[in-house]
Write an enzyme that holds these catalytic residues in place. Structure first.
Site, PDB file in Angstrom:
ATOM      1  N   CYS A 118       3.398  11.946   4.560  1.00  0.00           N
ATOM      2  CA  CYS A 118       4.029  11.284   3.411  1.00  0.00           C
ATOM      3  C   CYS A 118       5.539  11.149   3.565  1.00  0.00           C
ATOM      4  CB  CYS A 118       3.675  12.016   2.116  1.00  0.00           C
ATOM      5  SG  CYS A 118       4.296  13.706   1.992  1.00  0.00           S
ATOM      6  N   HIS A 135       4.567  16.105  -2.198  1.00  0.00           N
ATOM      7  CA  HIS A 135       4.132  14.757  -1.832  1.00  0.00           C
ATOM      8  C   HIS A 135       5.167  13.745  -2.314  1.00  0.00           C
ATOM      9  CE1 HIS A 135       1.289  11.790  -0.453  1.00  0.00           C
ATOM     10  NE2 HIS A 135       1.392  11.135  -1.592  1.00  0.00           N
ATOM     11  N   HIS A 182       2.094   4.897   0.008  1.00  0.00           N
ATOM     12  CA  HIS A 182       2.208   6.277   0.474  1.00  0.00           C
ATOM     13  C   HIS A 182       1.143   6.596   1.504  1.00  0.00           C
ATOM     14  CE1 HIS A 182      -0.908   8.370  -2.379  1.00  0.00           C
ATOM     15  NE2 HIS A 182      -1.249   7.132  -2.177  1.00  0.00           N
TER      16      HIS A 182
END
Length: 394
Positions: free
Chosen positions: A306, A354, A366
């Site tokens: 990520c 994240h 993402h």
């Protein structure tokens, strides 16, 4: 004479043991009860599908957290290794200079010994590995010429600096070893969490997997609904801002002097046009990565995790972001979710494990988790409470 004792009923007890018929019935009942007792806990111990889903999600989140620690340790290891290499090169160069200074002192000492200008032990003193104590002796220093004293001073300086650099190199090597240990531990944690998640999923039946997919679909629909609601809110805010700007412009025009040249009016570019330009470049890069696999610790070009994706996207726009989510969340200005703009970074969970790149309308690009691919998705993919913050990086 007849006995007065009553005769023992046939089949009641023999030495305290029930007759075969009753014993068999009793043992059968006990066995059935035992089986029921053992079967009930096994059924109760089996987690529900929702519990399995939560456990799997938690394991993936823990793996992401460990991935960030891995990324940080990897970055630290690389920096420490570079520092060690630099220090070792420096030590080698200084050692060469030290040897040259020692050779120079040796030549002076040899010449003095041959001419008798100095005592025989002087040469030994000057050629010693650590002659500083000898140089401090006034009598020896007094017998040296100016050039000799300069050579001595140079030797002492080179020796001191070399020893300092050697100590620094040793300390850096120890830090490098620690960083490598942290890297290894973080890697093992990631691998263990992912293995646990795969094991849980492998135990599901086909029917349970289908039900789990249905649950995920419901979550996706709810996330899309929330994203659409956010998009409507943002559109309303933009419309209100435009109307306000138009009213302000109309007021300025009305208050302007009649003699003013209406053709000379200029339009001022938005103050944040520079950010929009950079954000467009970052988003263009991110869109080009859609479909590439998530791989923990990866920074491209074939795969990403990520923070590796967001770092690479903004680098394409000329902005250097830190490697981990922990650091990226501090690399800009925090704004409310309702004011999120394309290019902003959206962070998730209380432990900030994240991150995604906002593209507008409540959506982001993402790299979700292992086993998935870079994709567009609602920022509410894991519920509204999962959103931690929004940061504008440039």
């Amino acid at each position: 004479m007849a006995s007065h004792r009553k005769s023992r009923p046939t089949g009641s007890r023999v030495a305290g043991i029930r007759t075969p018929a009753l014993a068999t019935a009793a043992l059968t009942s006990v066995a059935l009860l035992s089986q029921s007792a053992n079967a009930a806990p096994e059924a109760d111990d089996k987690p529900s599908l929702e519990e399995v889903e939560k456990k799997v999600d938690d394991l993936y989140r823990q793996a992401e957290s460990a991935t960030d620690k891995y990324n940080a340790a990897k970055e630290k290891t690389a920096k420490q290794r570079k520092r060690v290499d630099t220090l070792l090169d420096d030590v080698a160069q200084r050692a060469q200079k030290l040897n040259e200074a020692r050779d120079k002192l040796g030549s002076y000492a040899s010449a003095q010994y041959r001419t008798g200008a100095a005592a025989p032990e002087t040469a030994t003193f000057l050629l010693a590995d650590s002659p500083q104590d000898y140089f401090d002796q006034t009598q020896l220093m007094d017998r040296m010429t100016g050039r000799q004293k300069e050579a001595v001073d140079d030797f002492v300086t080179q020796q001191s600096e070399t020893m300092t650099k050697r100590r620094e190199a040793t300390e850096s090597l120890e830090k490098l070893t620690d960083a490598q240990g942290d890297l290894k531990a973080a890697k093992a944690t990631v691998q263990r969490k992912l293995a646990d998640a795969r094991t849980l999923m492998s135990r599901l039946t086909a029917e349970e997997k289908a039900r789990l997919a249905a649950i995920e679909q419901e979550k996706q629909e709810e996330a899309d609904r929330r994203a659409a609601e956010l998009a409507r809110q943002q559109a309303a805010q933009e419309q209100a801002a435009q109307e306000r700007a138009q009213r302000e412009e109309a007021t300025r025009q009305e208050s302007a002097s009649p003699s003013a040249d209406s053709g000379s009016s200029t339009t001022t570019a938005p103050a944040d046009s520079s950010y929009a330009t950079k954000a467009d470049k970052a988003l263009a890069f991110a869109r080009a990565q859609i479909g590439k696999p998530y791989v923990w610790g990866a920074v491209g070009p074939g795969s990403y995790d990520c923070s590796g994706l967001t770092q690479a996207a903004w680098k394409a726009a000329g902005v250097d972001l830190p490697r981990t989510t922990y650091d990226q969340v501090r690399a800009g200005t925090t704004v409310p979710v309702s004011q999120a703009r394309p290019g902003d970074l959206v962070f998730f969970y209380d432990d900030i494990t994240h991150v995604g790149l906002y593209i507008g309308n409540g959506m982001m690009i993402h790299a979700p988790k292992p086993g998935t691919y870079v994709r567009e998705e609602s920022i509410y993919y894991d519920g509204e409470s999962a959103v931690h913050s929004v940061v504008r990086p440039a």
